[in-house]
Design a protein around this motif. Structure first.
Motif, mmCIF file in Angstrom:
data_model
loop_
_atom_site.group_PDB
_atom_site.id
_atom_site.type_symbol
_atom_site.label_atom_id
_atom_site.label_comp_id
_atom_site.label_asym_id
_atom_site.label_seq_id
_atom_site.Cartn_x
_atom_site.Cartn_y
_atom_site.Cartn_z
ATOM 1 N N PRO A 26 2.739 2.792 12.502
ATOM 2 C CA PRO A 26 3.856 3.282 11.693
ATOM 3 C C PRO A 26 5.176 2.549 11.904
ATOM 4 N N ARG A 27 5.366 1.885 13.039
ATOM 5 C CA ARG A 27 6.624 1.198 13.311
ATOM 6 C C ARG A 27 6.596 -0.275 12.900
ATOM 7 N N THR A 28 5.496 -0.699 12.316
ATOM 8 C CA THR A 28 5.324 -2.108 11.957
ATOM 9 C C THR A 28 5.814 -2.377 10.535
ATOM 10 N N ARG A 29 6.470 -3.514 10.347
ATOM 11 C CA ARG A 29 6.882 -3.969 9.025
ATOM 12 C C ARG A 29 5.786 -4.882 8.472
ATOM 13 N N PHE A 30 5.336 -4.620 7.258
ATOM 14 C CA PHE A 30 4.213 -5.364 6.706
ATOM 15 C C PHE A 30 4.654 -6.320 5.597
#
Length: 248
Positions: free
Chosen positions: A121-125
């Motif tokens: 959830p804290r990752t930028r994709f």
């Protein structure tokens, strides 16, 4: 939930989604996918398998009544040299002509992104793609913003990271990139039957013209164009609206 939405769609015949993980990529399943793929874009099975086995998941769309495959999309995530970021990579996208107006590829992409976001959830994709004309048009028309891959655009941290990630992606599938044009030689050629299914007005669409400007010989050269975008709020809104419009 997604299969329920697919059944509720007014489009007929109805379709259902099957998710296959990498451990399920048996030769029999891959040959079934290749049969559809090869009818649309000519490619040897061994070449198809090399690319397929670089992926983590394939979304397979089947007719709900007969179980026949009508489309599929491969997916994986990959490293990208940016803080707290990952790349989402769409592999081969193939949709049978009779099912192309439903936005199935958009459903697949959004589903994979949401699943990846649930896991991290804290990752930028970032979404990276090396696409045929048809894949490019079908995806970019549903976006608010995207960028073409330009190997000459250098300097910024994001540009360098995207460039390196796309080149690494190409090497995994044994694709070759032209450092001058930015085109990726994928050794996949459009069949005359596939081109004949599209009326002249299709190639006049703005997205098709953008693709043709970047890859003028797309009909014969076996090359694809690279592009990328982030899952920003405006892109997510545009994707959701496009899915609703096409599916419902």
């Amino acid at each position: 939930m997604l299969n329920l939405l697919l059944r509720l769609s007014p489009h007929r015949p109805a379709v259902r989604l099957e998710v296959l993980r990498r451990r399920d990529f048996t030769e029999g399943r891959l040959r079934e996918l290749h049969a559809l793929s090869n009818a649309l874009m000519a490619e040897e099975f061994d070449h198809f398998r090399v690319h397929a086995e670089t992926n983590d998941v394939v979304h397979v769309f089947r007719r709900a009544d007969t179980g026949a495959i009508v489309g599929f999309q491969f997916w994986k995530t990959a490293p990208i040299a940016l803080p707290r970021s990952r790349a989402i990579v769409g592999g081969k996208l193939r949709i049978s002509p009779d099912f192309r107006s439903r936005g199935l590829h958009l459903v697949s992409g959004l589903l994979f992104m949401l699943d990846a976001k649930r896991r991290a959830p804290r990752t930028r994709f970032y979404r990276l793609s090396i696409a045929s004309l048809f894949g490019f048009v079908s995806i970019t028309e549903a976006l608010a913003r995207y960028q073409l891959f330009d190997p000459k655009r250098r300097g910024g941290e994001e540009d360098e990271a995207v460039r390196a990630a796309l080149i690494a992606l190409a090497r995994e599938s044994h694709f070759h990139v032209d450092e001058e044009t930015g085109l990726f030689f994928v050794d996949i050629f459009m069949t005359e039957e596939t081109l004949a299914r599209y009326p002249p007005r299709y190639f006049e669409r703005p997205a098709a013209k953008v693709y043709a400007a970047a890859n003028p010989d797309f009909r014969t050269n076996g090359c694809y164009v690279g592009f990328w975008f982030r899952f920003t709020s405006d892109n997510l809104l545009a994707l959701t609206r496009a899915i609703a419009r096409k599916l419902l």
